[in-house]
Design an enzyme around this catalytic site. Structure first.
Site, PDB file in Angstrom:
ATOM      1  CD  GLU A 273      45.482   4.107  24.704  1.00 62.03           C
ATOM      2  OE1 GLU A 273      45.768   4.394  23.532  1.00 62.03           O
ATOM      3  OE2 GLU A 273      44.305   4.058  25.128  1.00 62.03           O
ATOM      4  CD1 TRP A 276      43.707   1.701  21.846  1.00 58.27           C
ATOM      5  CD2 TRP A 276      43.257   1.943  19.654  1.00 58.27           C
ATOM      6  NE1 TRP A 276      42.346   1.906  21.704  1.00 58.27           N
ATOM      7  CE2 TRP A 276      42.051   2.064  20.366  1.00 58.27           C
ATOM      8  CE3 TRP A 276      43.223   2.047  18.267  1.00 58.27           C
ATOM      9  CZ2 TRP A 276      40.829   2.292  19.738  1.00 58.27           C
ATOM     10  CZ3 TRP A 276      41.995   2.278  17.634  1.00 58.27           C
ATOM     11  CH2 TRP A 276      40.812   2.388  18.366  1.00 58.27           C
ATOM     12  CD1 TRP A 304      40.220  14.889   0.216  1.00 59.33           C
ATOM     13  CD2 TRP A 304      39.899  15.760   2.253  1.00 59.33           C
ATOM     14  NE1 TRP A 304      40.044  13.846   1.100  1.00 59.33           N
ATOM     15  CE2 TRP A 304      39.841  14.352   2.357  1.00 59.33           C
ATOM     16  CE3 TRP A 304      39.711  16.516   3.409  1.00 59.33           C
ATOM     17  CZ2 TRP A 304      39.621  13.689   3.561  1.00 59.33           C
ATOM     18  CZ3 TRP A 304      39.494  15.863   4.608  1.00 59.33           C
ATOM     19  CH2 TRP A 304      39.453  14.468   4.681  1.00 59.33           C
ATOM     20  CG  ASN A 339      46.571  10.138  22.014  1.00 66.91           C
ATOM     21  OD1 ASN A 339      46.751   9.869  20.831  1.00 66.91           O
ATOM     22  ND2 ASN A 339      45.435   9.869  22.642  1.00 66.91           N
ATOM     23  CD1 TRP A 357      42.443  11.277   5.140  1.00 68.10           C
ATOM     24  CD2 TRP A 357      44.490  10.513   5.598  1.00 68.10           C
ATOM     25  NE1 TRP A 357      42.627  10.114   4.437  1.00 68.10           N
ATOM     26  CE2 TRP A 357      43.878   9.619   4.691  1.00 68.10           C
ATOM     27  CE3 TRP A 357      45.773  10.224   6.033  1.00 68.10           C
ATOM     28  CZ2 TRP A 357      44.499   8.467   4.208  1.00 68.10           C
ATOM     29  CZ3 TRP A 357      46.405   9.076   5.552  1.00 68.10           C
ATOM     30  CH2 TRP A 357      45.780   8.222   4.647  1.00 68.10           C
ATOM     31  CD1 TRP A 380      48.297  11.531  10.989  1.00 73.70           C
ATOM     32  CD2 TRP A 380      46.798  13.102  10.458  1.00 73.70           C
ATOM     33  NE1 TRP A 380      48.800  12.751  11.391  1.00 73.70           N
ATOM     34  CE2 TRP A 380      47.901  13.731  11.072  1.00 73.70           C
ATOM     35  CE3 TRP A 380      45.729  13.896  10.048  1.00 73.70           C
ATOM     36  CZ2 TRP A 380      47.970  15.112  11.288  1.00 73.70           C
ATOM     37  CZ3 TRP A 380      45.791  15.274  10.259  1.00 73.70           C
ATOM     38  CH2 TRP A 380      46.889  15.863  10.870  1.00 73.70           C
TER      39      TRP A 380
HETATM   40  C1  LIG Z   1      46.868  12.001  14.334  1.00 68.91           C
HETATM   41  C2  LIG Z   1      47.673  11.054  15.178  1.00 68.91           C
HETATM   42  C3  LIG Z   1      48.952  10.692  14.780  1.00 68.91           C
HETATM   43  C4  LIG Z   1      49.711   9.802  15.568  1.00 68.91           C
HETATM   44  N1  LIG Z   1      50.970   9.468  15.154  1.00 68.91           N
HETATM   45  C5  LIG Z   1      51.702   8.597  15.887  1.00 68.91           C
HETATM   46  C6  LIG Z   1      53.003   8.218  15.481  1.00 68.91           C
HETATM   47  O1  LIG Z   1      53.507   8.615  14.434  1.00 68.91           O
HETATM   48  N2  LIG Z   1      53.708   7.377  16.288  1.00 68.91           N
HETATM   49  C7  LIG Z   1      53.188   6.870  17.442  1.00 68.91           C
HETATM   50  O2  LIG Z   1      53.867   6.105  18.134  1.00 68.91           O
HETATM   51  N3  LIG Z   1      51.946   7.199  17.836  1.00 68.91           N
HETATM   52  C8  LIG Z   1      51.186   8.048  17.110  1.00 68.91           C
HETATM   53  N4  LIG Z   1      49.935   8.385  17.531  1.00 68.91           N
HETATM   54  C9  LIG Z   1      49.367   7.715  18.727  1.00 68.91           C
HETATM   55  C10 LIG Z   1      49.628   8.424  20.065  1.00 68.91           C
HETATM   56  O3  LIG Z   1      49.302   9.781  19.963  1.00 68.91           O
HETATM   57  C11 LIG Z   1      51.067   8.300  20.558  1.00 68.91           C
HETATM   58  O4  LIG Z   1      51.477   6.955  20.502  1.00 68.91           O
HETATM   59  C12 LIG Z   1      51.196   8.769  22.011  1.00 68.91           C
HETATM   60  O5  LIG Z   1      50.796  10.103  22.124  1.00 68.91           O
HETATM   61  C13 LIG Z   1      52.631   8.618  22.467  1.00 68.91           C
HETATM   62  O6  LIG Z   1      52.786   9.090  23.770  1.00 68.91           O
HETATM   63  P1  LIG Z   1      53.080   8.095  24.961  1.00 68.91           P
HETATM   64  O7  LIG Z   1      54.191   7.190  24.605  1.00 68.91           O
HETATM   65  O8  LIG Z   1      53.232   8.939  26.194  1.00 68.91           O
HETATM   66  O9  LIG Z   1      51.733   7.277  25.008  1.00 68.91           O
HETATM   67  P2  LIG Z   1      51.097   6.356  26.147  1.00 68.91           P
HETATM   68  O10 LIG Z   1      49.720   6.866  26.381  1.00 68.91           O
HETATM   69  O11 LIG Z   1      51.982   6.226  27.316  1.00 68.91           O
HETATM   70  O12 LIG Z   1      50.917   4.951  25.420  1.00 68.91           O
HETATM   71  C14 LIG Z   1      51.914   3.931  25.461  1.00 68.91           C
HETATM   72  C15 LIG Z   1      52.211   3.470  24.043  1.00 68.91           C
HETATM   73  O13 LIG Z   1      51.046   2.928  23.449  1.00 68.91           O
HETATM   74  C16 LIG Z   1      51.013   3.254  22.053  1.00 68.91           C
HETATM   75  N5  LIG Z   1      49.854   4.110  21.793  1.00 68.91           N
HETATM   76  C17 LIG Z   1      49.310   5.036  22.611  1.00 68.91           C
HETATM   77  N6  LIG Z   1      48.233   5.611  22.019  1.00 68.91           N
HETATM   78  C18 LIG Z   1      48.116   5.029  20.803  1.00 68.91           C
HETATM   79  C19 LIG Z   1      47.209   5.183  19.716  1.00 68.91           C
HETATM   80  N7  LIG Z   1      46.182   6.045  19.763  1.00 68.91           N
HETATM   81  N8  LIG Z   1      47.387   4.437  18.598  1.00 68.91           N
HETATM   82  C20 LIG Z   1      48.396   3.537  18.534  1.00 68.91           C
HETATM   83  N9  LIG Z   1      49.292   3.336  19.533  1.00 68.91           N
HETATM   84  C21 LIG Z   1      49.146   4.084  20.646  1.00 68.91           C
HETATM   85  C22 LIG Z   1      52.290   4.022  21.748  1.00 68.91           C
HETATM   86  O14 LIG Z   1      53.261   3.112  21.265  1.00 68.91           O
HETATM   87  C23 LIG Z   1      52.649   4.589  23.114  1.00 68.91           C
HETATM   88  O15 LIG Z   1      54.027   4.877  23.256  1.00 68.91           O
HETATM   89  C24 LIG Z   1      49.161   9.273  16.764  1.00 68.91           C
HETATM   90  C25 LIG Z   1      47.865   9.653  17.148  1.00 68.91           C
HETATM   91  C26 LIG Z   1      47.137  10.533  16.372  1.00 68.91           C
HETATM   92  C27 LIG Z   1      45.755  10.925  16.812  1.00 68.91           C
END
Ligand SMILES: Cc1cc2nc3c(=O)[nH]c(=O)nc-3n(C[C@H](O)[C@H](O)[C@H](O)COP(=O)(O)OP(=O)(O)OC[C@H]3O[C@@H](n4cnc5c(N)ncnc54)[C@H](O)[C@@H]3O)c2cc1C
Length: 471
Positions: A273, A276, A304, A339, A357, A380
């Site tokens: 993650e 990602w 849209w 997420n 989106w 998105w």
């Molecule tokens: C529509 C949409 C919008 C999003 N907008 C954002 C946003 O503005 N800012 C943001 O930080 N994340 C965003 N995410 C990705 C993800 O949802 C969040 O990073 C995550 O929910 C944060 O929670 P966590 O720190 O507990 O994640 P954890 O699961 O603990 O992951 C650890 C770290 O990995 C990174 N990460 C995790 N999942 C993703 C992912 N899918 N894509 C990229 N990096 C990821 C984040 O930096 C996160 O803090 C988005 C996802 C979607 C589907």
């Protein structure tokens, strides 16, 4: 001869693992640590603004303990830096890099203008494990699919160790006349958030990370999709503002891996993650236009719908689909959303309501504490199917099944929708069925709305629209 250096804080609000700050501290010069409110950078929403303000105050307090303090400015960075280099006779400016198109061209211009004047500008990496320009596929281009991207990163490069925290930063004795007070430049303190859940700032980031290692890491791989389980790190706002960096996360996880008995699966899932996040930054670096445009041009013809009423119902968490509404209400109330629920709410807007989106991205950007220039856009576009390695458009989340699967006891949904707090589990994710089954309803605190669109109808409409752009 000059003996001062300007250190420009941006998205790196920490002392540890901060190469630009360490460079400034070790330069032997007086350091002027600054933060600039740049009116041309995308303006952040209320929640993120609240976060940044807390974080900046804490950063200032930490700097004071080691000999310097943070000064605030408002205006175009080039002009602010011109005033400051003149006032302090500074001969060097340093910062850690940002990777979106606007910041890159702003920083390039600044570097060029100052180097022509004999003032050195140096930039460092504090926010990524791997610099995006290093990561290339076999044909010399950037990766568009995550798995080969991440495999390549891990096989070709080893993340650097974190940089040590400077023990002393020699501040400048003078005070320039251009500074502003911190609160004046920021939005109000009154962000309507349950802010007691969060402790912004560097120390808060380490606490949150420790808590995750103790309570979440072991169950991460198994339960990260369940919004009611404390399985994810909630590090995203800290990473967004650079209160912790990915090198620190990487290095601590390697340490934990070699000293404690976590499964390889859970460790690599968590690190993926973080991968990602790297992938997202990589994409916006290579395709800066994707912040406003579909990465896949075929989506430019997508039909849209303009539907202000439905958009507002979605924003308010009044779509009549409990898991979607719980997510939106979580966002509105706390500035965070899990997420899995981000994916479901985004999919609902794009596919059930057929709303562009970009409208959803803007709303998330305005509301999220972690609103990230890379992750929000790529998240998105991933859901829309218009991005890189995206979920195909024809995969349409069923919000009822998603609820039953990922919130099986309904605890998350009921927490954010008090109207349904005592609702029978069988009907929790499709409350309208209870009405048609003539079940005695036990709504609490007012009525919960009927669905604003019928699932099967919406699904077929979205698939038909997708066929149009595939032709
Ligand atoms: C529509 C949409 C919008 C999003 N907008 C954002 C946003 O503005 N800012 C943001 O930080 N994340 C965003 N995410 C990705 C993800 O949802 C969040 O990073 C995550 O929910 C944060 O929670 P966590 O720190 O507990 O994640 P954890 O699961 O603990 O992951 C650890 C770290 O990995 C990174 N990460 C995790 N999942 C993703 C992912 N899918 N894509 C990229 N990096 C990821 C984040 O930096 C996160 O803090 C988005 C996802 C979607 C589907």
């Amino acid at each position: 001869m000059s003996n001062s250096i300007i250190y420009w804080f941006r998205q790196d609000l920490r002392l540890e693992d901060n190469p630009a700050l360490l460079h400034a501290a070790q330069s032997g010069k007086s350091v002027i640590p600054i933060f600039i409110f740049d009116p041309d950078e995308r303006s952040i929403g209320m929640a993120a603004s609240w976060w940044r303000k807390q974080s900046l105050s804490k950063l200032d307090a930490s700097l004071k303990k080691i000999g310097a303090s943070l000064s605030f400015y408002e205006g175009r960075p080039l002009e602010v830096l011109e005033n400051l280099t003149r006032f302090y006779s500074a001969d060097e400016i340093v910062w850690n890099r940002q990777y979106d198109g606007y910041c890159i061209s702003r920083d390039k211009e600044i570097k060029q203008i100052f180097s022509d004047k004999g003032i050195q500008c140096s930039s460092f990496n504090a926010s990524l494990l791997f610099e995006p320009w290093l990561i290339k596929n076999k044909s010399g281009s950037f990766f568009k699919v995550f798995t080969p991207f991440w495999r390549h990163c891990l096989s070709e490069y080893a993340p650097e160790s974190p940089f040590p925290r400077p023990t002393e930063v020699r501040g400048h004795p003078d005070k320039d006349p251009f500074q502003i007070q911190l609160p004046k430049a920021l939005l109000s303190d009154d962000a309507d958030l349950t802010s007691d859940e969060w402790t912004p700032g560097e120390a808060g980031a380490y606490q949150q990370f420790e808590k995750f290692i103790e309570e979440g890491l072991a169950i991460y791989a198994e339960f990260r999709d369940f919004p009611d389980r404390p399985a994810t790190s909630r590090l995203s706002p800290y990473l967004r503002w650079g209160e912790i960096g990915p090198r620190q996360i990487w290095s601590k996880i390697q340490f934990v891996k070699s000293h404690e008995s976590f499964s390889e699966k859970t460790i690599s899932k968590f690190l993926a993650e973080i991968g990602w996040r790297e992938f997202s930054y990589n994409l916006i670096f290579h395709v800066p236009e994707m912040v406003t445009q579909n990465l896949q041009p075929s989506f430019n013809d997508f039909p849209w719908e303009e539907n202000e009423k439905a958009l507002q119902q979605w924003k308010d968490g009044n779509t009549g689909y409990p898991l979607v509404d719980a997510g939106m209400r979580e966002l509105n109330r706390t500035g965070y959303m899990h997420n899995r629920v981000r994916m479901i709410t985004a999919s609902f807007l794009i596919k059930h309501l057929m709303i562009d989106w970009r409208a959803g991205e803007k709303y998330f950007w305005d509301r999220l504490l972690d609103a990230c220039p890379a992750n929000n856009i790529t998240g998105w576009q991933w859901v829309a199917g218009s991005g890189a390695d995206a979920a195909p458009f024809f995969r349409i989340f069923n919000p009822i099944i998603q609820g039953e699967k990922f919130d099986p006891k309904g605890a998350y949904t009921k927490r954010f929708i008090p109207e349904l707090a005592h609702f029978e589990q069988k009907y929790l994710f499709s409350p309208w069925k209870a009405k048609s089954d003539s079940v005695k309803l036990d709504f609490q605190e007012g009525e919960y709305p009927d669905p604003i669109v019928e699932h099967e109808y919406a699904r077929n409409r979205a698939l038909d629209a997708f066929q149009q752009i595939r032709r």
